[in-house]
Scaffold this motif. Structure first.
Motif, short mmCIF file in Angstrom:
data_model
loop_
_atom_site.label_atom_id
_atom_site.label_comp_id
_atom_site.label_asym_id
_atom_site.label_seq_id
_atom_site.Cartn_x
_atom_site.Cartn_y
_atom_site.Cartn_z
N THR A 266 0.84 -1.20 0.00
CA THR A 266 0.00 0.00 0.00
C THR A 266 0.88 1.25 0.00
O THR A 266 1.85 1.34 0.76
CB THR A 266 -0.92 0.02 1.24
OG1 THR A 266 -1.66 -1.20 1.29
CG2 THR A 266 -1.87 1.20 1.20
N ASP A 267 0.54 2.21 -0.84
CA ASP A 267 1.23 3.49 -0.83
C ASP A 267 0.80 4.31 0.38
O ASP A 267 -0.40 4.43 0.66
CB ASP A 267 0.92 4.29 -2.10
CG ASP A 267 1.56 3.69 -3.33
OD1 ASP A 267 2.69 3.15 -3.22
OD2 ASP A 267 0.93 3.74 -4.40
N ALA A 268 1.77 4.86 1.07
CA ALA A 268 1.48 5.78 2.16
C ALA A 268 1.44 7.20 1.61
O ALA A 268 2.09 7.51 0.61
CB ALA A 268 2.54 5.68 3.24
N PRO A 269 0.67 8.09 2.22
CA PRO A 269 0.71 9.50 1.79
C PRO A 269 2.13 10.05 1.95
O PRO A 269 2.91 9.55 2.76
CB PRO A 269 -0.26 10.18 2.77
CG PRO A 269 -1.11 9.08 3.30
CD PRO A 269 -0.26 7.86 3.32
N LEU A 270 2.48 11.03 1.14
CA LEU A 270 3.78 11.65 1.25
C LEU A 270 3.97 12.17 2.67
O LEU A 270 3.17 12.97 3.16
CB LEU A 270 3.92 12.79 0.24
CG LEU A 270 5.30 13.46 0.17
CD1 LEU A 270 6.33 12.49 -0.39
CD2 LEU A 270 5.21 14.72 -0.69
N GLY A 275 6.58 14.15 10.28
CA GLY A 275 5.17 13.77 10.26
C GLY A 275 4.96 12.28 10.41
O GLY A 275 5.85 11.47 10.18
N ALA A 276 3.74 11.94 10.78
CA ALA A 276 3.36 10.53 10.92
C ALA A 276 2.00 10.32 10.29
O ALA A 276 1.17 11.24 10.25
CB ALA A 276 3.32 10.13 12.40
N THR A 277 1.78 9.12 9.79
CA THR A 277 0.50 8.79 9.20
C THR A 277 0.17 7.34 9.48
O THR A 277 1.07 6.51 9.66
CB THR A 277 0.51 9.03 7.68
OG1 THR A 277 -0.82 8.88 7.17
CG2 THR A 277 1.41 8.03 6.96
#
Length: 808
Positions: A266-270, A275-277
């Motif tokens: 899965t692609d993570a947001p930039l 930062g953390a996501t």
């Protein structure tokens, strides 16, 4: 815990220089279940220096290796500040202690994130690096992580110092002064420590992230059945680089044989700098094998963070079990099947070592609980080691996880810390399939309603799912499940008439009601017994009659618990333990403090089976609760999980009969068997248990003769003595007669000695109790042959040969 090394040789060599270790360093613990750690790390448990009871001034000399002002001792972790006597009028040690560790960092490692994670530091910890205090942490039962990166000295020696204070502190749960507490909390860095060396682009730690339902890896199942299950995985990624970074998350689910059953990338947001996501992934598992006490099937989940080039820069592996749970007023349902919770309570204490148990020792405790026939354990009265929970996952034990607390409700600071314990406990342990309920309550404490509301809500905020999440508390307010002790209500009804639409689970029984409240009020047969005779607090050395009484108490109470709406219970308790408010041992355990069984152990064992589960527990069994001595009762009680028992005396059948149908047995799955001997006759009693008309198990008890020699054995319980881990096993010296029958009234003083890479801990010589003297043997740093000898006046020497092994 399973960790993998980085594929880049350059990175490995850098790490090796940093740690002073081999290029590919990996932990030796079993696969993690719920506890998340970095792929590149050292357990960091060797080469510590320790001192206690010294000047507490944090002077510069503390951080200098050449300092001779203090008597630093070289120690390994886990460590206890003092070997504590088993029984003494002297209280356990409390005070200030220091641990320090020197290490070096190469310039190449400055681009990485370096941190240290403490699994358990009792009770208040101040962490310093090179003279700078980085953190103060309050609370001894849950982990904390300290960031080291900005404060490291490159190409120079760094000194990490931990100042520990385990003195009374009413702001730190359990809060109650030790002299008034019903258990002991010890000191030291008593659980493992990990040094984390991570890529700045990494999976976070749930406790360190400190966000509700966030941080780390969070697993959750929906619509789980034997046909299909939906697995939701949420993984938080943090970007510690100074520039934005793209990332992907690769997750693979493997079955117990290592076969891939699901995977996705899965692609993570930039990710912006700092930062953390959270990345969410969903998997459909076809025909999953469900986790249960009888078949604790575990899958493995591997999660890897990939950088823009597709390289894995961080990865974690944890185990998981597919299961559903539901607590209802009419019962507990596991995978849709109504399941009686048949449980016990457990304190994590060992003789001499206090809390400083290796992961292998934690596993052996779980093994014994399962071996005793229990399917459920309450972690009284604090969160246990992650290794114990991993063992429960692997062995099939349902768990009630508990925050620290006992009969004390402190001020605002205490309450804040207690509520933080609730969140940290859930964040650390939320992925364990064994945990079915969260005790977010202070045991036997008059909590305020706002506190109970907040504690209950905290669990549900951390696990915001519509099913499979339940809280519990000993007060009938706020929580999902009501968990009083049996003695919290009055005899003879106890909780038989509880009629609220809330599940009720008896979290303690079998001790206090026989100790302090006119014991036996429910049994006219007890009316002539002295208080000391009718109590469940019986040491093994108090004799056959005492052990029979304890077993009968537990049987009576357990049988009575089936009357009324209780969905299960947990006896008090599994192992004898020490208390702050009394110098003696609290002896209501079904095993003693050395993990030796009492008669009651076999009563509970008889309540499981006779069909073995997937791990072999619950086999047909039979046990004679008698020493077959002239002073023994003519009434012989036999415990078995089979349908018939035959009792023989010297080869002649006395009777073959069905189970008892008395008031102590009428609700049991497997009632006991009571035989009446015509008169005492020395010789051999033999019980043969039958299932479906065929002999399935047998047990022999001979009349003991004079002491003749010593037999040496050691306790394995599913794990070998392991080198390099501070692992220790009990070695038992049993005084036996010429036929090998234990002599239960032998009290010989036995001297132990050990050769090889191992050491003996605690008292030496040791006086035999009920014919058995126990010592604790701790393995050294390298595996190899170990020899233990036992000597006693008038008896030939005994010798035991064993080997310590490499970590798994």
């Amino acid at each position: 815990m399973l960790f993998r090394c980085l594929s880049s040789q350059a990175q490995l060599l850098t790490l090796a220089a940093f740690l002073g270790l081999s290029a590919c360093s990996r932990s030796s613990s079993p696969a993690t279940s719920g506890t998340e750690v970095s792929p590149l790390q050292s357990t960091f448990n060797t080469d510590w220096e320790f001192v206690r009871d010294v000047d507490t001034t944090m002077g510069p000399s503390l951080f200098v290796r050449a300092d001779k002002s203090k008597s630093w001792a070289t120690v390994m972790l886990p460590h206890t500040p003092r070997l504590e006597p088993v029984v003494t009028a002297e209280k356990q040690w409390q005070g200030i202690s220091f641990y320090r560790r020197f290490f070096r960092v190469s310039a190449a490692d400055t681009s990485r994130r370096v941190a240290i994670r403490f699994e358990g530091a009792m009770n208040e910890a101040d962490v310093y690096l090179n003279g700078r205090r980085l953190m103060r942490h309050q609370g001894g039962y849950l982990p904390f992580t300290v960031e080291l990166t900005p404060y490291l000295q490159v190409d120079a020696e760094n000194c990490l110092v931990v100042k520990l204070n385990n003195q009374d502190n009413q702001a730190i749960p359990p809060g109650k002064p030790l002299k008034d507490l019903d258990f002991n909390y010890y000191g030291g860095l008593y659980r493992p420590v990990q040094l984390l060396v991570q890529d700045p682009l990494r999976i976070t730690d749930a406790v360190e992230a400190a966000r509700p339902a966030g941080g780390g890896i969070l697993l959750h199942y929906e619509n789980a059945s034997a046909q299909q299950a939906t697995l939701h995985i949420q993984t938080e990624i943090r970007n510690g680089h100074r520039t934005a970074r793209p990332a992907k998350l690769r997750t693979v689910v493997l079955d117990a044989d290592g076969k891939e059953v699901a995977s996705t990338t899965t692609d993570a947001p930039l990710l912006t700098p700092g930062g953390a996501t959270s990345v969410k992934q969903t998997f459909s598992l076809a025909s999953p094998k469900l986790w249960s006490p009888s078949q604790p099937y575990l899958y493995r989940v591997q999660v890897a963070v990939l950088d823009e080039k597709g390289n894995s820069v961080d990865q974690q592996e944890l185990t998981t079990g597919v299961r559903t749970i539901r607590f209802a007023p009419d019962g507990f349902y596991l995978n849709g099947q109504k399941t009686r919770l048949r449980g016990t309570n457990r304190h994590q204490e060992y003789p001499y070592l206090g809390y400083a148990l290796s992961d292998e020792m934690q596993y052996r405790d779980a093994w014994k609980i399962k071996e005793a026939g229990f399917n459920f354990v309450r972690c009284s009265h604090y969160p246990p080691s992650p290794a114990f929970l991993q063992a429960c996952d692997a062995l099939g034990l349902l768990v009630m996880n508990s925050i620290p607390g006992w009969q004390f409700f402190g001020d605002a600071a205490f309450q804040r810390n207690s509520l933080q314990n609730v969140r940290d406990m859930v964040r650390r342990d939320r992925n364990h399939p064994s945990i079915v309920i969260w005790e977010a309550a202070l045991n036997e404490t008059d909590m305020s309603k706002p506190f109970m509301d907040q504690a209950h809500q905290a669990v549900h905020e951390e696990l915001p799912f519509p099913t499979d999440v339940y809280t519990c508390g000993w007060m009938d307010y706020a929580y999902d499940v009501f968990i009083p002790a049996r003695q919290h209500a009055k005899a003879p009804d106890y909780w038989h008439k509880y009629n609220k639409q809330k599940p009720i689970l008896l979290c303690e029984y079998g001790d206090w009601e026989y100790y302090a409240q006119n014991a036996g009020f429910n049994q006219t047969a007890y009316s002539g017994l002295k208080e000391s005779e009718r109590t469940s607090r019986q040491l093994r050395g108090q004799g056959e009659r005492a052990l029979q009484q304890q077993a009968l108490n537990f049987q009576e109470a357990y049988n009575d618990n089936f009357v009324g709406p209780a969905i299960g219970d947990a006896n008090w308790l599994m192992f004898d333990y020490k208390r702050g408010y009394a110098p003696d041992i609290e002896s209501s355990g079904v095993m003693d403090i050395y993990r030796l069984p009492k008669f009651a152990f076999y009563f509970y064992q008889s309540q499981y089976g006779p069909v073995p589960d997937a791990l072999g527990f619950g086999k047909p069994m039979v046990f004679i609760a008698s020493y077959a001595q002239p002073t023994s009762s003519r009434q012989v009680r036999v415990y078995s999980n089979c349908s018939e028992v035959e009792l023989q005396l010297n080869g002649r059948t006395l009777a073959r009969q069905q189970p008892d149908k008395d008031r102590y047995s009428n609700h049991l799955a497997h009632p006991s068997f009571t035989f009446t001997l015509p008169k005492f006759t020395a010789g051999t009693l033999k019980a043969v248990a039958y299932q479906n008309g065929k002999a399935a198990a047998e047990y022999t008890q001979r009349t003991p003769g004079p002491a003749h020699h010593i037999q040496l054995t050691f306790d394995k319980s599913g794990r070998e003595l392991t080198a390099g881990r501070q692992d220790a096993v009990f070695v038992y010296a049993t005084v036996v007669d010429a036929q090998g029958t234990p002599v239960p009234d032998a009290t010989s003083a036995i001297q132990f000695a050990a050769t090889g890479n191992a050491e003996l801990l605690g008292d030496n010589p040791v006086k035999a109790e009920a014919g058995i003297a126990t010592t604790l043997l701790r393995a050294g740093s390298t595996p190899g042959a170990v020899s233990v000898t036992a000597t006693a006046s008038g008896l030939p020497d005994a010798k035991l040969e064993l080997r310590s092994v490499k970590p798994q």
